[in-house]
Each structure stands twice: as C-alpha cells, then as structure tokens.
Motif scaffolding. Structure first.
Motif, short mmCIF file in Angstrom:
data_model
loop_
_atom_site.label_atom_id
_atom_site.label_comp_id
_atom_site.label_asym_id
_atom_site.label_seq_id
_atom_site.Cartn_x
_atom_site.Cartn_y
_atom_site.Cartn_z
N PRO A 59 0.81 -1.23 0.00
CA PRO A 59 0.00 0.00 0.00
C PRO A 59 0.85 1.28 0.00
CG PRO A 59 -0.83 -1.55 1.63
CD PRO A 59 0.49 -2.08 1.15
N LEU A 60 1.98 1.26 0.69
CA LEU A 60 2.86 2.42 0.76
C LEU A 60 3.39 2.79 -0.63
CD1 LEU A 60 4.63 4.48 2.39
CD2 LEU A 60 6.31 2.63 2.57
N HIS A 61 3.82 1.81 -1.38
CA HIS A 61 4.47 2.06 -2.67
C HIS A 61 3.48 2.16 -3.83
CE1 HIS A 61 8.41 1.69 -0.91
NE2 HIS A 61 8.02 0.57 -0.32
N ALA A 62 2.29 1.63 -3.67
CA ALA A 62 1.30 1.62 -4.75
C ALA A 62 0.99 3.04 -5.24
CB ALA A 62 0.02 0.92 -4.30
N GLN A 63 0.95 3.97 -4.32
CA GLN A 63 0.62 5.36 -4.70
C GLN A 63 1.68 5.99 -5.59
OE1 GLN A 63 0.51 7.90 -1.16
NE2 GLN A 63 1.89 6.46 -0.14
N TYR A 64 2.90 5.39 -5.62
CA TYR A 64 3.98 5.93 -6.44
C TYR A 64 4.21 5.12 -7.72
CZ TYR A 64 4.93 8.28 -2.05
OH TYR A 64 4.81 9.01 -0.89
N GLY A 65 3.49 4.03 -7.86
CA GLY A 65 3.63 3.19 -9.05
C GLY A 65 4.85 2.29 -9.03
N GLY A 66 5.50 2.17 -7.92
CA GLY A 66 6.67 1.31 -7.79
C GLY A 66 7.36 1.53 -6.46
N VAL A 67 8.33 0.70 -6.18
CA VAL A 67 9.03 0.76 -4.90
C VAL A 67 9.99 1.95 -4.88
CG1 VAL A 67 10.61 -0.45 -3.35
CG2 VAL A 67 8.85 -1.73 -4.59
N ILE A 68 9.89 2.74 -3.83
CA ILE A 68 10.81 3.85 -3.59
C ILE A 68 11.82 3.36 -2.55
CG2 ILE A 68 11.03 6.26 -2.84
CD1 ILE A 68 9.28 5.86 -5.37
N PRO A 69 13.08 3.12 -2.96
CA PRO A 69 14.06 2.51 -2.06
C PRO A 69 14.21 3.20 -0.70
CG PRO A 69 14.93 2.52 -4.27
CD PRO A 69 13.65 3.33 -4.29
N GLU A 70 14.24 4.52 -0.66
CA GLU A 70 14.40 5.22 0.61
C GLU A 70 13.21 4.96 1.55
OE1 GLU A 70 15.86 7.40 3.71
OE2 GLU A 70 16.93 6.72 1.93
N LEU A 71 12.00 4.97 1.01
CA LEU A 71 10.83 4.66 1.82
C LEU A 71 10.86 3.22 2.30
CD1 LEU A 71 7.98 6.48 -0.15
CD2 LEU A 71 9.13 7.23 1.93
N ALA A 72 11.28 2.31 1.42
CA ALA A 72 11.35 0.89 1.78
C ALA A 72 12.35 0.69 2.92
CB ALA A 72 11.74 0.05 0.57
N ALA A 73 13.52 1.32 2.82
CA ALA A 73 14.54 1.18 3.86
C ALA A 73 14.04 1.68 5.21
CB ALA A 73 15.81 1.93 3.45
N ARG A 74 13.37 2.83 5.20
CA ARG A 74 12.83 3.36 6.46
C ARG A 74 11.80 2.42 7.06
NH1 ARG A 74 11.79 9.62 4.78
NH2 ARG A 74 13.94 10.09 4.21
#
Length: 108
Positions: A59-74
């Motif tokens: 759900p976190l990454h869906a709004q951006y259309g893909g995985v955002i590495p910095e958000l994933a790491a946090r």
C-alpha cells in the motif's frame, strides 16, 4: 586451500546433510528485507516452518507506481523488530532459543 584443507578435512558440500536421529533440532531465525516486504520466520532443521510473519509495503508504494528505495529502507527499520518478535512468539521461542540467524544481504 581456501577452506583450510588438511588431513581429515571434509568440504561442507561433501558432508552428510542429515544429522543423527538423536541430534537436537537446529532452529534458524530467517529475516528477509530485500525489497518491499519485511519478513521473519523460524525454521527447524531447514525444513519445518514454525512461524512466518510478513509486513508488506504494497500500500505504501502503490501510490507511487513502484518501490521507492528510501521509503522501503525506512519501513524496514520500523518493522523489523516487531516482525521478528512476532515470529519468535508464534514459534514459542525467545531470541536466545534460536541457534543461528540467516538474513538477506542487499536488495533484490
């Protein structure tokens, strides 16, 4: 050689993969965090899964259309402790009850 060969040396891949029948089980805490999920499992003897807990970031990454590495790491940093604690609880173990820890190394 690279493995410290000497008299009586047996390479790891040549050893019997099956412990003696009376050997205590080996309990492994496995942690996975290579992309957009934080997961932990407790596995007995590399074969029997005692617990498996997954925190998904879909759900976190869906709004951006893909995985955002910095958000994933946090998110991994926020969730790894509760995910590991839950996996241990489901297996009925404390951290000192596992024999070893296996974890991903790097993304992908």
């Amino acid at each position: 050689g690279p493995y410290g060969e000497g008299p009586g040396f047996v390479a790891p891949w040549q050893r019997d993969a099956h412990p003696p029948q009376d050997a205590p089980p080996v309990l492994i805490l496995a942690i996975e965090s290579s992309c957009d999920e934080t997961a932990a499992a407790v596995v007995e003897d590399g074969r029997r899964v005692l617990s498996s807990v997954i925190d998904t970031q879909l759900p976190l990454h869906a709004q951006y259309g893909g995985v955002i590495p910095e958000l994933a790491a946090r998110r991994h940093m926020e969730t790894v402790d509760p995910v590991v604690r839950e996996a241990l609880a489901q297996a009925g173990l404390a951290l000192d009850g596992v024999d070893c820890v296996a974890a991903t190394l790097g993304p992908g």
